[in-house]
Write a protein that holds these residues in place. Structure first.
Motif, PDB file in Angstrom:
ATOM      1  N   VAL A   7       0.874  -1.058  -0.150  1.00 14.82           N
ATOM      2  CA  VAL A   7      -0.011   0.030   0.177  1.00 14.82           C
ATOM      3  C   VAL A   7       1.057   0.986   0.041  1.00 14.82           C
ATOM      4  O   VAL A   7       0.605   2.148  -0.664  1.00 14.82           O
ATOM      5  N   GLN A   8       1.901   1.348   0.830  1.00 15.26           N
ATOM      6  CA  GLN A   8       2.970   2.410   0.851  1.00 15.26           C
ATOM      7  C   GLN A   8       3.410   2.569  -0.580  1.00 15.26           C
ATOM      8  O   GLN A   8       3.313   3.993  -1.199  1.00 15.26           O
ATOM      9  N   CYS A   9       3.844   1.712  -1.223  1.00 22.06           N
ATOM     10  CA  CYS A   9       4.445   1.780  -2.558  1.00 22.06           C
ATOM     11  C   CYS A   9       3.579   2.265  -3.536  1.00 22.06           C
ATOM     12  O   CYS A   9       3.721   3.301  -4.352  1.00 22.06           O
ATOM     13  N   GLN A  10       2.365   1.813  -3.503  1.00 20.83           N
ATOM     14  CA  GLN A  10       0.978   2.447  -4.502  1.00 20.83           C
ATOM     15  C   GLN A  10       1.007   3.829  -4.051  1.00 20.83           C
ATOM     16  O   GLN A  10       0.731   4.564  -5.062  1.00 20.83           O
ATOM     17  N   LEU A  11       0.853   4.158  -2.964  1.00 19.75           N
ATOM     18  CA  LEU A  11       0.385   5.636  -2.277  1.00 19.75           C
ATOM     19  C   LEU A  11       1.781   6.396  -3.063  1.00 19.75           C
ATOM     20  O   LEU A  11       1.545   7.505  -3.591  1.00 19.75           O
ATOM     21  N   VAL A  12       2.696   6.274  -2.657  1.00 19.77           N
ATOM     22  CA  VAL A  12       4.065   7.041  -2.911  1.00 19.77           C
ATOM     23  C   VAL A  12       4.062   7.370  -4.518  1.00 19.77           C
ATOM     24  O   VAL A  12       4.245   8.343  -5.012  1.00 19.77           O
ATOM     25  N   GLN A  20       2.080  15.392  -8.538  1.00 17.43           N
ATOM     26  CA  GLN A  20       3.101  16.535  -8.953  1.00 17.43           C
ATOM     27  C   GLN A  20       3.904  16.732  -7.572  1.00 17.43           C
ATOM     28  O   GLN A  20       4.358  17.610  -7.315  1.00 17.43           O
ATOM     29  N   PHE A  21       3.740  15.395  -6.891  1.00 19.86           N
ATOM     30  CA  PHE A  21       4.706  15.527  -5.411  1.00 19.86           C
ATOM     31  C   PHE A  21       6.071  14.939  -5.932  1.00 19.86           C
ATOM     32  O   PHE A  21       5.903  14.462  -6.907  1.00 19.86           O
ATOM     33  N   GLU A  22       7.044  15.649  -5.227  1.00 17.25           N
ATOM     34  CA  GLU A  22       8.492  15.244  -5.467  1.00 17.25           C
ATOM     35  C   GLU A  22       8.841  14.494  -4.402  1.00 17.25           C
ATOM     36  O   GLU A  22       8.857  14.818  -3.197  1.00 17.25           O
ATOM     37  N   LEU A  23       9.738  13.242  -4.680  1.00 12.38           N
ATOM     38  CA  LEU A  23      10.244  12.555  -3.672  1.00 12.38           C
ATOM     39  C   LEU A  23      11.532  13.445  -2.791  1.00 12.38           C
ATOM     40  O   LEU A  23      12.554  13.561  -3.872  1.00 12.38           O
ATOM     41  N   VAL A  24      11.563  13.403  -1.715  1.00 12.30           N
ATOM     42  CA  VAL A  24      12.640  13.973  -1.146  1.00 12.30           C
ATOM     43  C   VAL A  24      13.895  13.187  -0.489  1.00 12.30           C
ATOM     44  O   VAL A  24      15.070  13.152  -0.837  1.00 12.30           O
ATOM     45  N   THR A  25      13.310  12.115   0.317  1.00 15.71           N
ATOM     46  CA  THR A  25      14.249  11.057   0.742  1.00 15.71           C
ATOM     47  C   THR A  25      13.428   9.885   1.051  1.00 15.71           C
ATOM     48  O   THR A  25      12.215   9.626   1.177  1.00 15.71           O
ATOM     49  N   ILE A  26      14.345   8.585   0.779  1.00 13.40           N
ATOM     50  CA  ILE A  26      13.952   7.398   1.196  1.00 13.40           C
ATOM     51  C   ILE A  26      14.815   6.865   2.337  1.00 13.40           C
ATOM     52  O   ILE A  26      16.160   7.030   2.072  1.00 13.40           O
ATOM     53  N   SER A  27      14.327   6.155   3.383  1.00  9.07           N
ATOM     54  CA  SER A  27      15.267   5.451   4.092  1.00  9.07           C
ATOM     55  C   SER A  27      15.799   4.417   3.637  1.00  9.07           C
ATOM     56  O   SER A  27      15.409   3.764   2.542  1.00  9.07           O
ATOM     57  N   SER A  28      16.924   3.998   4.321  1.00  8.22           N
ATOM     58  CA  SER A  28      17.815   2.783   3.885  1.00  8.22           C
ATOM     59  C   SER A  28      17.120   1.551   3.670  1.00  8.22           C
ATOM     60  O   SER A  28      17.158   0.676   2.726  1.00  8.22           O
ATOM     61  N   ASN A  29      15.993   1.238   4.538  1.00  8.52           N
ATOM     62  CA  ASN A  29      15.081   0.066   4.621  1.00  8.52           C
ATOM     63  C   ASN A  29      13.669   0.250   3.683  1.00  8.52           C
ATOM     64  O   ASN A  29      12.931  -0.739   3.604  1.00  8.52           O
ATOM     65  N   GLN A  30      13.751   1.368   3.239  1.00  6.85           N
ATOM     66  CA  GLN A  30      12.425   1.709   2.052  1.00  6.85           C
ATOM     67  C   GLN A  30      11.073   1.429   3.092  1.00  6.85           C
ATOM     68  O   GLN A  30      10.303   1.350   2.445  1.00  6.85           O
ATOM     69  N   GLN A  31      11.191   2.088   4.291  1.00  6.02           N
ATOM     70  CA  GLN A  31       9.899   1.817   5.144  1.00  6.02           C
ATOM     71  C   GLN A  31       9.595   3.270   5.355  1.00  6.02           C
ATOM     72  O   GLN A  31       8.290   3.501   5.833  1.00  6.02           O
ATOM     73  N   GLU A  32      10.461   4.299   4.983  1.00  7.37           N
ATOM     74  CA  GLU A  32       9.974   5.707   5.262  1.00  7.37           C
ATOM     75  C   GLU A  32      10.265   6.592   3.987  1.00  7.37           C
ATOM     76  O   GLU A  32      11.368   6.680   3.292  1.00  7.37           O
ATOM     77  N   TYR A  33       9.245   7.292   3.517  1.00  7.82           N
ATOM     78  CA  TYR A  33       9.245   8.157   2.386  1.00  7.82           C
ATOM     79  C   TYR A  33       8.992   9.581   2.672  1.00  7.82           C
ATOM     80  O   TYR A  33       7.872   9.713   3.434  1.00  7.82           O
ATOM     81  N   TYR A 154       7.617 -10.338  -4.010  1.00  5.53           N
ATOM     82  CA  TYR A 154       8.387  -9.833  -5.550  1.00  5.53           C
ATOM     83  C   TYR A 154       7.666  -8.557  -5.831  1.00  5.53           C
ATOM     84  O   TYR A 154       8.207  -7.822  -6.401  1.00  5.53           O
ATOM     85  N   GLU A 155       6.171  -8.526  -5.887  1.00  8.10           N
ATOM     86  CA  GLU A 155       5.576  -7.554  -6.362  1.00  8.10           C
ATOM     87  C   GLU A 155       6.228  -6.070  -5.574  1.00  8.10           C
ATOM     88  O   GLU A 155       6.468  -5.093  -5.980  1.00  8.10           O
ATOM     89  N   VAL A 156       6.107  -6.019  -4.145  1.00  3.22           N
ATOM     90  CA  VAL A 156       6.729  -5.212  -3.446  1.00  3.22           C
ATOM     91  C   VAL A 156       8.189  -4.753  -3.872  1.00  3.22           C
ATOM     92  O   VAL A 156       8.487  -3.541  -3.841  1.00  3.22           O
ATOM     93  N   THR A 157       8.928  -5.729  -4.142  1.00  5.51           N
ATOM     94  CA  THR A 157      10.425  -5.475  -4.364  1.00  5.51           C
ATOM     95  C   THR A 157      10.353  -4.713  -5.557  1.00  5.51           C
ATOM     96  O   THR A 157      10.966  -3.728  -5.745  1.00  5.51           O
ATOM     97  N   GLN A 160       9.231  -0.889  -4.818  1.00  2.00           N
ATOM     98  CA  GLN A 160      10.296  -0.404  -4.330  1.00  2.00           C
ATOM     99  C   GLN A 160      11.284   0.032  -5.469  1.00  2.00           C
ATOM    100  O   GLN A 160      11.952   1.133  -5.477  1.00  2.00           O
ATOM    101  N   LYS A 161      11.764  -0.864  -6.369  1.00  2.00           N
ATOM    102  CA  LYS A 161      12.658  -0.509  -7.208  1.00  2.00           C
ATOM    103  C   LYS A 161      12.280   0.579  -8.187  1.00  2.00           C
ATOM    104  O   LYS A 161      13.131   1.434  -8.599  1.00  2.00           O
ATOM    105  N   ARG A 162      10.805   0.228  -8.636  1.00  2.00           N
ATOM    106  CA  ARG A 162      10.716   1.435  -9.503  1.00  2.00           C
ATOM    107  C   ARG A 162      10.533   2.911  -8.763  1.00  2.00           C
ATOM    108  O   ARG A 162      11.010   3.899  -9.440  1.00  2.00           O
ATOM    109  N   ILE A 163      10.301   3.006  -7.308  1.00  2.00           N
ATOM    110  CA  ILE A 163      10.304   4.028  -6.718  1.00  2.00           C
ATOM    111  C   ILE A 163      11.942   4.619  -6.653  1.00  2.00           C
ATOM    112  O   ILE A 163      12.044   5.763  -7.151  1.00  2.00           O
ATOM    113  N   THR A 164      12.947   3.771  -6.348  1.00  2.00           N
ATOM    114  CA  THR A 164      14.226   3.914  -6.244  1.00  2.00           C
ATOM    115  C   THR A 164      14.791   4.472  -7.495  1.00  2.00           C
ATOM    116  O   THR A 164      15.501   5.356  -7.486  1.00  2.00           O
TER     117      THR A 164
END
Length: 517
Positions: A7-12, A20-33, A154-157, A160-164
């Motif tokens: 859900v987090q990845c879908q929302l981000v 039109q939001f811009e991504l500022v930071t991603i945590s190392s474990n990708q649990q914080e955006y 696999y889908e979450v990974t 997350q890769k798409r966001i990264t």
């Protein structure tokens, strides 16, 4: 945990791609955006977390820590902005408290206008719907969790890769904006300015007015005589070492930045055209002999302001606060310090902004806007020029005209001396006597002693302690046979200075001439 991350990845991704939001930071474990969206005077910052938690006190601590870090990281970007924080926590299990009614009791930062918390878990999604409503998202977010276990992992990974990948590409795009070209023109301009400075220093000095004029400084009198090239040549001359160093440091730091953003050709057009605009403003508003690259440098600031207008998020996230601060300081400094040519500064600033709108940023379409900006720039130059030509207070400034008349005297151009003084006198306030004295010299050489006497009489009337005026007046009276008037003038002269041998000799000649008759 996997469902929350899905859900987090879908929302981000939805906030980035659709809102039109811009991504500022991603945590190392990708649990914080952390994402943001900037409006004119207001910024929205969304924090999306899938980190497990259970207590309200822990949540409050996390929220305030996130807000402090975000405000510190975006400090320059949030200049004059109010901020609304939206904290979305995704949790797969029921919570111990009613989070819909939770209030954060810890004090907020002064820039924070509001701070709201939303908690999602799969049995209760009303907070997520409330978040969509309060952030005023334009498009709905819809998704279904169809897979479980390894397939969901696999889908979450993949998400997350798409966001990264998106984040990394954004960083590359930002870097590319500032590295479109090597600063070759900046280095060439630095070299030309340094060479011209050493030429001035080796041929009379960069603070010598005559040397500056000879090498092409802005000199209104010469410009009005047709030497318009001085508007351009004065951009490469500097008055003193401090003036040179300050401008060259600015050219190095600001020039490389602007040339990196706009490219070599656009940078060259911005520099020279804004320099011309600044030079014309100096011509229109300042009578002094002028030199320096300040008009062009302020044009580069104008180009950065245009960049900020077209890409406000990137501008304020990188260079915006520093640029606005430097521009404000220099504008105020220009009005406070009399020696600074603030006309050239402001003229170059506006000119640089308009030229940047003419050439536009690389890879930007807008032919019509280029035409409009070009027309506005040409009208701007024409308006400055017409005002300058009609601004008699500047063009007939008495100090500069005295310098001009003295040059005409050296050239034995006495008729032009008379015309120049006659045109200047109606605008003179402090040096009328000196101008009349110079015109009397011209009248003597054009064999009009009566007019010369009248000018000298008026000069000493305006300035009773004018020794040269009294001396020439006594001498002319004496030569014209007016011995009584000559004696009175000579006595006035000795009353000012009875130690000068030439004054005493003239007085004796007048007395002897008078006694012989």
């Amino acid at each position: 945990m996997l469902e929350s991350q899905f859900v987090q990845c879908q929302l981000v991704l939805h906030l980035i791609e659709k809102e039109q939001f811009e991504l500022v930071t991603i945590s190392s474990n990708q649990q914080e955006y952390l994402l943001w969206r900037r409006h004119k005077r207001h910024t929205e910052i969304v924090h999306v977390s899938s980190t497990p938690f259970s207590w309200q006190q822990e949540l409050e601590r996390v929220v305030r820590l996130i807000e402090q870090n975000a405000l510190r990281q975006l400090q320059q970007s949030l200049l004059f902005q109010k901020v609304s924080f939206y904290h979305v926590f995704l949790n797969e299990r029921y919570l111990e408290q009613d989070w819909h009614e939770m209030s954060l009791e810890m004090p907020k930062h002064k820039k924070v206008q509001s701070s709201d918390v939303y908690v999602w878990h799969k049995e209760d999604q009303q907070d997520l719907a409330r978040f969509f409503q309060e952030v005023k998202l334009k498009e709905p977010l819809s998704f279904t969790i169809q897979t479980q276990g390894l397939a969901l992992s696999y889908e979450v990974t993949a998400l997350q890769k798409r966001i990264t990948d998106y984040h990394q590409q954004t960083l590359k795009d930002v870097q590319a904006v500032f590295q479109r070209a090597k600063p070759y023109m900046t280095y060439l301009l630095l070299a030309i300015n340094l060479i011209m400075f050493f030429l001035l220093e080796s041929n009379g000095g960069s603070t010598n007015t005559e040397t500056l004029i000879d090498y092409g400084a802005k000199y209104n009198v010469a410009i009005l005589d047709g030497e318009w090239w001085r508007i351009l040549s004065s951009m490469f001359l500097h008055i003193g070492f401090v003036h040179l160093i300050l401008n060259m440091l600015a050219l190095y730091f600001i020039g490389t930045l602007v040339e990196g953003i706009y490219g070599n050709v656009r940078f060259t057009l911005i520099y020279f055209l804004s320099g011309i605009a600044g030079g014309l403003c100096s011509f229109a508003f300042s009578p002094s002999v002028g030199a320096g690259a300040s008009g062009a440098l302020f044009g580069l600031f104008g180009a950065l302001l245009y960049f900020g207008l077209k890409k406000p998020n990137l501008f304020f996230q990188t260079i915006g606060a520093n640029v606005l601060f430097i521009v404000a300081i220099n504008v105020v400094f220009g009005f406070v310090v009399p020696q600074v040519d603030h006309g050239a500064h402001l003229g170059g600033l506006v000119g640089g902004f308009l030229v940047a709108a003419m050439v536009m940023l690389p890879k930007t379409k807008g032919f019509l806007w280029r035409i409009v900006a070009t027309v506005i720039f040409l009208v701007y130059l024409a308006a400055i020029l017409l005002f300058g030509l009609s601004n008699d207070r500047v063009q007939f400034d008495e100090t500069m005209q005295i310098l001009h008349v003295e040059q005409l005297q050296q050239e034995d151009n006495y008729s032009q001396m008379i015309d120049t003084v006659t045109q200047t006198l109606p605008h003179a306030e402090d040096y009328q006597a000196e101008l009349l004295f110079l015109r009397s010299i011209a009248y003597v050489h054009t064999e009009d002693p009566d007019q010369a006497i009248r000018d000298l009489e008026q000069a000493v009337h305006l300035k009773s302690d004018f020794e040269n005026g009294w001396y020439n007046l006594a001498l002319l009276y004496h030569l014209e046979g007016q011995q009584e008037d000559a004696l009175i003038a000579a006595e006035q002269l000795l009353g000012l200075n009875d130690q000068d041998e030439s004054y005493l000799a003239l007085y004796d000649d007048i007395r002897q001439e008078q006694e012989s008759h």
